[in-house]
Design an enzyme around this catalytic site. Structure first.
Site, mmCIF file in Angstrom:
data_model
loop_
_atom_site.group_PDB
_atom_site.id
_atom_site.type_symbol
_atom_site.label_atom_id
_atom_site.label_comp_id
_atom_site.label_asym_id
_atom_site.label_seq_id
_atom_site.Cartn_x
_atom_site.Cartn_y
_atom_site.Cartn_z
ATOM 1 N N LYS A 48 40.806 119.126 104.980
ATOM 2 C CA LYS A 48 40.218 119.832 106.099
ATOM 3 C C LYS A 48 40.721 119.259 107.428
ATOM 4 O O LYS A 48 40.619 119.883 108.473
ATOM 5 C CB LYS A 48 38.689 119.669 106.068
ATOM 6 N N ASP A 108 49.484 108.312 105.972
ATOM 7 C CA ASP A 108 49.062 106.915 105.860
ATOM 8 C C ASP A 108 49.998 106.233 104.852
ATOM 9 O O ASP A 108 51.095 105.823 105.206
ATOM 10 C CB ASP A 108 47.591 106.939 105.423
ATOM 11 N N PHE A 157 41.729 102.579 110.705
ATOM 12 C CA PHE A 157 41.215 103.831 110.160
ATOM 13 C C PHE A 157 40.793 104.720 111.327
ATOM 14 O O PHE A 157 39.963 104.324 112.146
ATOM 15 C CB PHE A 157 40.051 103.600 109.202
ATOM 16 N N ASP A 164 38.092 112.456 109.549
ATOM 17 C CA ASP A 164 36.716 112.072 109.207
ATOM 18 C C ASP A 164 36.653 110.699 108.572
ATOM 19 O O ASP A 164 37.649 110.154 108.090
ATOM 20 C CB ASP A 164 36.141 113.070 108.191
ATOM 21 N N ARG A 170 34.520 114.366 112.671
ATOM 22 C CA ARG A 170 35.655 115.270 112.907
ATOM 23 C C ARG A 170 35.576 115.902 114.285
ATOM 24 O O ARG A 170 36.587 116.289 114.863
ATOM 25 C CB ARG A 170 35.654 116.410 111.875
HETATM 26 P P1 IMP Z 1 47.925 109.016 102.316
HETATM 27 O O1 IMP Z 1 48.131 109.672 100.978
HETATM 28 O O2 IMP Z 1 47.585 107.548 102.154
HETATM 29 O O3 IMP Z 1 49.129 109.193 103.234
HETATM 30 O O4 IMP Z 1 46.660 109.641 103.019
HETATM 31 C C1 IMP Z 1 46.370 110.972 102.841
HETATM 32 C C2 IMP Z 1 45.119 111.463 103.492
HETATM 33 O O5 IMP Z 1 44.106 110.456 103.608
HETATM 34 C C3 IMP Z 1 45.352 111.966 104.905
HETATM 35 O O6 IMP Z 1 45.884 113.268 104.920
HETATM 36 C C4 IMP Z 1 43.928 111.917 105.430
HETATM 37 O O7 IMP Z 1 43.227 113.068 105.046
HETATM 38 C C5 IMP Z 1 43.366 110.685 104.777
HETATM 39 N N1 IMP Z 1 43.525 109.541 105.686
HETATM 40 C C6 IMP Z 1 44.442 108.560 105.666
HETATM 41 N N2 IMP Z 1 44.276 107.683 106.666
HETATM 42 C C7 IMP Z 1 43.222 108.133 107.376
HETATM 43 C C8 IMP Z 1 42.563 107.669 108.567
HETATM 44 O O8 IMP Z 1 42.916 106.667 109.224
HETATM 45 N N3 IMP Z 1 41.490 108.416 108.982
HETATM 46 C C9 IMP Z 1 41.063 109.527 108.325
HETATM 47 N N4 IMP Z 1 41.666 110.007 107.223
HETATM 48 C C10 IMP Z 1 42.732 109.307 106.752
#
Ligand code: IMP
Ligand code: MG
Length: 185
Positions: A48, A108, A157, A164, A170
């Site tokens: 979302k 991330d 974070f 969120d 959000r």
């Molecule tokens: P990744 O697979 O570790 O790159 O993270 C994927 C998803 O985790 C992102 O698309 C976000 O929805 C969520 N996410 C990662 N880091 C953050 C953050 O710092 N704040 C909020 N959501 C996060």
């Protein structure tokens, strides 16, 4: 009383201010408009978190474009994804032969995006690129190509402007760091 004991919102330092968001979204929209002029652009928003960014970005794109959404669930903790991804909602329509631009809130570890690029790439789009509002390069585990990046942020974070923590925050009009990442809701 320490911060961890208070009932105050867990909002730490502001990482990206509303006027910075507005200006960067405008610039990205202009760049995407120029790059995709005369092509068949389909924006794929990842639910979302990307919806706030996407809604602002799409209004700054002057090239003809359409919109679809995917929802993904990544197994892991509240603040760490595992890379094991499940599709909760797939695209409404095929993307074969289309110029697809994935719109993400944040990259991330890159594991979710790596999965998505493989999954959508297998459907034979004419092109497949990524636009992410935020990136945390220090956290990267998978080497994923991101053509359009809003802002690089430090290893914190992030909440706000769609992002969120446990489904809250959000609606903040800026991006801030979360004060207490492991405190739950
Ligand atoms: P990744 O697979 O570790 O790159 O993270 C994927 C998803 O985790 C992102 O698309 C976000 O929805 C969520 N996410 C990662 N880091 C953050 C953050 O710092 N704040 C909020 N959501 C996060
Ligand atoms: Mg996301």
């Amino acid at each position: 009383m320490s911060a961890a004991m208070s009932d105050d919102p867990p909002i730490g330092e502001i990482l990206v201010q509303p006027d910075q968001l507005k200006e960067r979204v405008r610039a990205l929209g202009a760049q995407i408009s120029a790059d995709y002029e005369g092509r068949d652009l389909l924006l794929v928003g990842v639910l979302k978190g990307a919806t706030f960014f996407l809604a602002d970005l799409m209004r700054k794109i002057t090239a003809p474009c359409e919109l679809d959404f995917m929802a993904l669930a990544s197994y892991g903790s509240q603040t760490d994804s595992s890379g094991v991804v499940r599709i909760l909602k797939d695209l409404d329509a095929p993307i074969e032969g289309r110029d697809v631009l994935i719109v993400e809130d944040i990259v991330d570890s890159g594991l979710t995006l790596q999965y998505l690029l493989r999954n959508l790439g297998a459907r034979d789009p004419a092109s497949l690129e990524v636009c992410s509002l935020l990136t945390k390069p220090e956290r990267r585990k998978a080497d994923v190509p991101i053509k359009y990046i809003g802002f690089e942020i430090p290893n914190r974070f992030a909440i706000g402007y769609g992002l969120d923590h446990a489904e809250r925050w959000r609606n903040l009009p800026y991006v801030a760091s979360l004060l207490r990442p492991e405190s739950g809701s």
